[in-house]
Design an enzyme around this catalytic site. Structure first.
Site, mmCIF file in Angstrom:
data_model
loop_
_atom_site.group_PDB
_atom_site.id
_atom_site.type_symbol
_atom_site.label_atom_id
_atom_site.label_comp_id
_atom_site.label_asym_id
_atom_site.label_seq_id
_atom_site.Cartn_x
_atom_site.Cartn_y
_atom_site.Cartn_z
ATOM 1 N N GLU A 23 11.621 38.499 -2.554
ATOM 2 C CA GLU A 23 12.800 37.776 -3.021
ATOM 3 C C GLU A 23 14.055 38.252 -2.287
ATOM 4 O O GLU A 23 14.888 37.447 -1.858
ATOM 5 C CB GLU A 23 12.951 37.966 -4.533
ATOM 6 N N GLY A 33 17.080 37.531 -14.553
ATOM 7 C CA GLY A 33 16.183 38.615 -14.933
ATOM 8 C C GLY A 33 16.188 39.793 -13.980
ATOM 9 O O GLY A 33 15.785 40.900 -14.357
ATOM 10 N N THR A 46 18.027 41.654 -10.075
ATOM 11 C CA THR A 46 19.073 41.646 -9.055
ATOM 12 C C THR A 46 18.529 42.311 -7.803
ATOM 13 O O THR A 46 17.703 43.238 -7.879
ATOM 14 C CB THR A 46 20.340 42.366 -9.553
ATOM 15 N N GLN A 47 18.967 41.822 -6.638
ATOM 16 C CA GLN A 47 18.468 42.330 -5.359
ATOM 17 C C GLN A 47 19.620 42.753 -4.451
ATOM 18 O O GLN A 47 20.693 42.150 -4.481
ATOM 19 C CB GLN A 47 17.644 41.260 -4.622
#
Length: 475
Positions: A237, A268, A270-271
């Site tokens: 992702e 839901g 975080t990146q």
């Protein structure tokens, strides 16, 4: 008296001399083509009699018959043109030019193709329909346009009713049929990747939803590749979102290796993903925070991590103490929501910040390099909440910046803004704490807020489409 015999002999002798003189004159002046004239041997010339330039007119003799003089007629010979070599023959004029022969462009250099990517997120399902033009098989394709549409809630909301979740996919596929030409349907791949919303569900419920989506795909007219419906891991992702943003900003086209980092805040998870400039960043990071992949003849080594449970909605529940150890909402949620957290949030920004920091401190790794001057694009809920609170454009979280001033103002005046967004104070406080206490950004760091770049959504979906067509082999 001269005898007739003598007179006849004398006449014949004079006539013979006259004919000999005329024969000599015409031999010398007859037309000789240039080709032969300049090649005539000198010995032939020496054998000729001397040229008589002014011949003496004969005086008629008495008793000798005279003949009328025939005037000399000169017919100049036509000019002889040496033959032109074949290679220099003039081309006849073409009055009606022949039609231009159409040379078809090789298919590889002008290929047009489409890709359909579903982003099944925690708060909504989005469809991205991309049209590409491939001019060179070894280079990046050109993104011609994107059709984007979203529906709410996300698939995870149908965990107890998978059939209804499948109907939301059918509705979005109707948009795809109107966007992609019918003759392209059978060779246009359709793919769905689910993210944190389904990753947080029990395995059996997530599998039931994915199976329902697979059945909807199988009955569609589009090309359904193997593994077309799947649950995407957090590393992919982050990496694919990085590919999207750097493709749209043009950094993947250049050879300078100058790229931008990405910050994606979902519901839901975080990146954070960026290309390290310092070896210290790689050496100080946990081994599973470094991802490698090859894209268009370039190998990239990225710092990337996805924090499951630290998305905006999950962080709310965690801050309110509404999540149990299994990640599910506890029965104490409503009580805590009304009586525990909100009074503290109304009391001021500092108390909100203290509560939110408990969800972040010690969980989020601080990469060495974010303290430098790297450029980061922040999107998803970073952008949405900034718009709601009045922040537009570049976002500089400094003590004197509008960012902190607005957050403090909103939290201290929560009564006024509660009707607009009851969670706005909490969300903005969480974002501030995540950037500063979590990732370790300096207070003067400038973030580029973006929902779209070049009119294309900033998400992992475009990068995932590249992944399908090119197989990036992320590891």
């Amino acid at each position: 008296m001269t005898s007739p015999t003598l007179l006849l002999t004398l006449s014949l002798w004079l006539l013979a001399g006259s004919l000999l003189t005329e024969a000599t004159y015409y031999r010398h002046h007859r037309y000789i083509p240039h080709f032969y004239r300049y090649r005539e041997h000198s010995a032939n010339t020496e054998n000729l009699l001397p040229e008589i330039s002014s011949p003496v007119r004969e005086v008629p003799q008495p008793g000798v018959p005279t003949y009328p003089e025939i005037p000399e007629v000169f017919h100049p010979a036509p000019e002889v043109i040496p033959p032109i070599p074949g290679a220099f023959h003039p081309v006849p004029e073409v009055v009606h030019p022949a039609p231009e022969v159409y040379q078809p462009v090789p298919e590889a250099s002008s290929r047009v193709f489409h890709g359909i990517m579903f982003d099944a997120g925690s708060t909504g399902t989005r469809i991205h329909i991309y049209k590409f033009i491939q001019k060179d098989p070894v280079e990046l394709p050109v993104l011609d346009n994107e059709m984007y549409h979203a529906v709410k809630p996300g698939l995870s909301a149908y965990k107890d009713n998978p059939e209804e979740g499948g109907n939301t996919i059918r509705q979005l596929l109707k948009i795809a049929k109107k966007t992609v030409p019918e003759e392209e349907w059978r060779r246009t791949p359709v793919v769905l990747k689910a993210t944190a919303g389904l990753r947080l569900l029990p395995e059996d419920k997530a599998s039931a939803l994915l199976k329902e989506v697979q059945e909807v795909f199988d009955e569609s007219p589009f090309f359904v590749p193997n593994n077309s419906v799947s649950l995407m891991n957090g590393t992919n992702e982050g990496v694919l979102a990085w590919v999207t943003v750097n493709f749209l900003t043009g950094h993947l086209y250049s050879n300078t290796r100058r790229t931008v980092g990405i910050l994606d805040l979902g519901g839901g998870s975080t990146q954070i993903t960026f290309l390290p400039k310092s070896k210290k960043t790689i050496q100080s990071a946990p081994s599973n925070y470094i991802a490698r992949f090859n894209l268009f003849n370039h190998t990239y080594q990225l710092y990337t991590h996805s924090y499951l449970g630290n998305g905006l909605y999950a962080a709310r529940l965690a801050t309110l103490g509404a999540l149990g150890a299994d990640g599910r909402v506890s029965s104490a949620f409503c009580h805590l929501y009304m009586h525990l957290f909100f009074p503290k949030c109304y009391a001021g920004y500092k108390l909100c910040y203290y509560e939110v920091m408990k969800v972040i401190k010690g969980i989020v790794h601080q990469p060495y390099e974010v303290k430098g001057s790297s450029i980061f694009y922040a999107f998803s809920y970073y952008f949405d909440r900034a718009v709601e609170s009045g922040l537009i454009g570049e976002w500089a979280p400094t003590k004197e910046s509008p960012f902190l001033q607005i957050i403090i103002f909103l939290c201290n005046k929560m009564t006024k803004y509660r009707a607009i967004s009851p969670f706005l104070c909490m969300d903005m406080t969480y974002i501030t704490c995540l950037l500063k206490e979590g990732f370790g950004f300096k207070e003067n760091t400038v973030l580029q807020l973006a929902k779209k770049v070049n009119n294309v959504e900033t998400s992992w979906a475009l990068g995932a489409t590249f992944d399908y067509f090119r197989n990036l082999n992320i590891h």
